[in-house]
Design a protein around this motif. Structure first.
Motif, PDB file in Angstrom:
ATOM      1  N   ARG A 112       0.819  -1.230   0.000  1.00 22.81           N
ATOM      2  CA  ARG A 112       0.000   0.000   0.000  1.00 22.81           C
ATOM      3  C   ARG A 112       0.848   1.273   0.000  1.00 22.81           C
ATOM      4  O   ARG A 112       0.456   2.304   0.556  1.00 22.81           O
ATOM      5  N   ALA A 113       2.064   1.174  -0.590  1.00 26.07           N
ATOM      6  CA  ALA A 113       2.887   2.384  -0.782  1.00 26.07           C
ATOM      7  C   ALA A 113       2.345   3.159  -1.972  1.00 26.07           C
ATOM      8  O   ALA A 113       1.605   2.620  -2.803  1.00 26.07           O
ATOM      9  N   GLN A 114       2.749   4.428  -2.055  1.00 28.88           N
ATOM     10  CA  GLN A 114       2.392   5.232  -3.238  1.00 28.88           C
ATOM     11  C   GLN A 114       3.566   5.338  -4.218  1.00 28.88           C
ATOM     12  O   GLN A 114       3.379   5.642  -5.381  1.00 28.88           O
ATOM     13  N   SER A 115       4.792   5.171  -3.704  1.00 25.99           N
ATOM     14  CA  SER A 115       5.990   5.256  -4.550  1.00 25.99           C
ATOM     15  C   SER A 115       6.978   4.189  -4.112  1.00 25.99           C
ATOM     16  O   SER A 115       6.876   3.657  -3.000  1.00 25.99           O
ATOM     17  N   VAL A 116       7.949   3.927  -4.977  1.00 27.88           N
ATOM     18  CA  VAL A 116       9.081   3.082  -4.584  1.00 27.88           C
ATOM     19  C   VAL A 116      10.360   3.891  -4.758  1.00 27.88           C
ATOM     20  O   VAL A 116      10.357   4.923  -5.427  1.00 27.88           O
ATOM     21  N   LYS A 117      11.435   3.425  -4.120  1.00 28.19           N
ATOM     22  CA  LYS A 117      12.738   4.090  -4.277  1.00 28.19           C
ATOM     23  C   LYS A 117      13.779   3.046  -4.653  1.00 28.19           C
ATOM     24  O   LYS A 117      13.774   1.952  -4.090  1.00 28.19           O
ATOM     25  N   ILE A 118      14.638   3.408  -5.621  1.00 23.30           N
ATOM     26  CA  ILE A 118      15.748   2.510  -5.963  1.00 23.30           C
ATOM     27  C   ILE A 118      17.069   3.266  -5.850  1.00 23.30           C
ATOM     28  O   ILE A 118      17.129   4.474  -6.053  1.00 23.30           O
ATOM     29  N   GLU A 119      18.101   2.523  -5.510  1.00 23.73           N
ATOM     30  CA  GLU A 119      19.455   3.076  -5.450  1.00 23.73           C
ATOM     31  C   GLU A 119      20.141   2.828  -6.794  1.00 23.73           C
ATOM     32  O   GLU A 119      20.006   1.744  -7.360  1.00 23.73           O
ATOM     33  N   GLY A 120      20.892   3.819  -7.280  1.00 28.36           N
ATOM     34  CA  GLY A 120      21.681   3.599  -8.494  1.00 28.36           C
ATOM     35  C   GLY A 120      21.438   4.647  -9.561  1.00 28.36           C
ATOM     36  O   GLY A 120      20.449   5.376  -9.506  1.00 28.36           O
ATOM     37  N   GLY A 121      22.362   4.679 -10.543  1.00 33.62           N
ATOM     38  CA  GLY A 121      22.377   5.751 -11.534  1.00 33.62           C
ATOM     39  C   GLY A 121      21.831   5.385 -12.892  1.00 33.62           C
ATOM     40  O   GLY A 121      20.891   4.588 -13.003  1.00 33.62           O
ATOM     41  N   GLU A 122      22.494   5.921 -13.942  1.00 37.42           N
ATOM     42  CA  GLU A 122      21.936   5.830 -15.302  1.00 37.42           C
ATOM     43  C   GLU A 122      21.775   4.394 -15.790  1.00 37.42           C
ATOM     44  O   GLU A 122      20.910   4.122 -16.617  1.00 37.42           O
ATOM     45  N   TYR A 123      22.570   3.461 -15.239  1.00 35.78           N
ATOM     46  CA  TYR A 123      22.455   2.050 -15.593  1.00 35.78           C
ATOM     47  C   TYR A 123      21.020   1.557 -15.363  1.00 35.78           C
ATOM     48  O   TYR A 123      20.534   0.680 -16.089  1.00 35.78           O
ATOM     49  N   PHE A 124      20.360   2.129 -14.340  1.00 33.88           N
ATOM     50  CA  PHE A 124      19.006   1.682 -13.996  1.00 33.88           C
ATOM     51  C   PHE A 124      17.909   2.509 -14.668  1.00 33.88           C
ATOM     52  O   PHE A 124      16.724   2.260 -14.446  1.00 33.88           O
ATOM     53  N   ALA A 125      18.309   3.483 -15.486  1.00 36.40           N
ATOM     54  CA  ALA A 125      17.296   4.354 -16.109  1.00 36.40           C
ATOM     55  C   ALA A 125      16.282   3.576 -16.963  1.00 36.40           C
ATOM     56  O   ALA A 125      15.076   3.840 -16.875  1.00 36.40           O
ATOM     57  N   PRO A 126      16.729   2.590 -17.777  1.00 37.63           N
ATOM     58  CA  PRO A 126      15.724   1.847 -18.560  1.00 37.63           C
ATOM     59  C   PRO A 126      14.690   1.137 -17.672  1.00 37.63           C
ATOM     60  O   PRO A 126      13.516   1.067 -18.021  1.00 37.63           O
ATOM     61  N   MET A 127      15.144   0.628 -16.527  1.00 38.02           N
ATOM     62  CA  MET A 127      14.198  -0.049 -15.634  1.00 38.02           C
ATOM     63  C   MET A 127      13.226   0.950 -15.005  1.00 38.02           C
ATOM     64  O   MET A 127      12.025   0.688 -14.889  1.00 38.02           O
ATOM     65  N   VAL A 128      13.764   2.124 -14.617  1.00 39.06           N
ATOM     66  CA  VAL A 128      12.882   3.169 -14.070  1.00 39.06           C
ATOM     67  C   VAL A 128      11.833   3.538 -15.120  1.00 39.06           C
ATOM     68  O   VAL A 128      10.644   3.699 -14.808  1.00 39.06           O
ATOM     69  N   HIS A 129      12.275   3.614 -16.384  1.00 42.09           N
ATOM     70  CA  HIS A 129      11.345   3.952 -17.461  1.00 42.09           C
ATOM     71  C   HIS A 129      10.236   2.905 -17.550  1.00 42.09           C
ATOM     72  O   HIS A 129       9.049   3.244 -17.646  1.00 42.09           O
ATOM     73  N   ARG A 130      10.622   1.622 -17.469  1.00 45.92           N
ATOM     74  CA  ARG A 130       9.595   0.558 -17.520  1.00 45.92           C
ATOM     75  C   ARG A 130       8.633   0.672 -16.351  1.00 45.92           C
ATOM     76  O   ARG A 130       7.422   0.494 -16.486  1.00 45.92           O
ATOM     77  N   MET A 131       9.182   0.960 -15.169  1.00 47.27           N
ATOM     78  CA  MET A 131       8.308   1.078 -13.986  1.00 47.27           C
ATOM     79  C   MET A 131       7.321   2.231 -14.160  1.00 47.27           C
ATOM     80  O   MET A 131       6.119   2.078 -13.902  1.00 47.27           O
TER      81      MET A 131
END
Ligand code: KIV
Length: 268
Positions: A112-131
């Motif tokens: 029941r969160a409204q957001s998530v947080k991830i650690e890490g930089g541009e390497y994870f940008a494609p995954m953030v985009h998918r999320m």
């Protein structure tokens, strides 16, 4: 009577545009979530720091998706107004994007969160985009990212060299373009935090990053001063609850031993 409304990505964005500081704290249970709400804190982070302060581990690495979901659900039951951000723990998203998407989904669906947080930089940008394409609100976390403590070789300030600072700015831009809506900056030089804050068009939230950011976050147990032995440079104890709690427990023990508690007032 107006219904209590939870802070949303939209209302937090408005707060950022009004240049009102956004105040985060961590929290892991319903009792404290109620108090955090009474203090009108904007955002609760159910951080993987629970590995340290709740579970007693030396690092955040052992924390699981199930642990964060469990504590997020407890927090969500304890408060109605703060925006709740659930941390994605170590190895819940690093191995592949599908894992990350499912873990993020569990934080919203079960936690029941409204957001998530991830650690890490541009390497994870494609995954953030998918999320974000999947409808999940994501916060980023750069600088000293505790899940990488062993790579960093300890609890060390990040972004001190010119190259490291330039890379952190690139990371912040890539994550912002991928869709994060807030960005935590931990243990970075204040001038670098300002540079990132001036570069990206989202709220930056500092912890050991100076004042030229859009908000601050601290671990709840640190704010309350529940452990006098733990005081890194960026932590301020706003209360001394270690002695308050120990004194209360000592009084309780004394009264039980003296048989003055429970007196008639506390008996049926
Ligand atoms: O887990 C946590 O509490 C965090 C904060 C220190 C930002 O990530």
């Amino acid at each position: 009577m107006s219904a209590v409304r939870r802070k949303t990505t939209h209302s937090l964005r408005k707060q950022y545009e009004r240049k009102e500081k956004i105040v985060w704290t961590t929290c892991y249970d319903a009792t404290f979530a109620r108090l955090v709400e009474m203090a009108e804190i904007d955002v609760i982070l159910v951080g993987d720091s629970l590995g340290n302060v709740v579970q007693g581990h030396a690092t955040t690495l052992p924390v699981t998706v199930e642990d964060i979901v469990y504590h997020t659900r407890a927090v969500a039951r304890g408060c109605q107004r703060p925006h709740i951000v659930a941390d994605l723990p170590f190895m819940s998203y690093q191995a592949n994007e599908d894992d990350g998407l499912r873990a993020a989904g569990a934080m919203l669906k079960e936690g029941r969160a409204q957001s998530v947080k991830i650690e890490g930089g541009e390497y994870f940008a494609p995954m953030v985009h998918r999320m974000t394409q999947a409808g999940i609100a994501v916060c980023g976390h750069l600088g000293f990212t505790p899940q990488s403590v062993h790579k960093f070789g300890g609890y060390r300030i990040q972004g001190k060299t010119e190259d490291a600072a330039d890379q952190m700015v690139k990371d912040a831009v890539a994550l912002t373009e991928a869709g994060i809506h807030m960005l935590v900056l931990e243990m970075v030089p204040a001038d670098l935090a300002k540079r990132i804050t001036d570069t990206v068009d989202i709220a930056t939230i500092g912890i050991g990053a100076g004042t030229d950011v859009d908000g601050q976050v601290l671990v709840l147990q640190d704010i309350l001063g529940l452990n006098n032995d733990f005081k890194p440079k960026f932590v301020k104890h706003f209360a001394s609850m270690e002695s308050t709690v120990v004194d209360a427990l000592k009084s309780y023990k004394k009264e039980v031993q003296e048989i003055s508690f429970p007196s008639e007032d506390f008996s049926f």
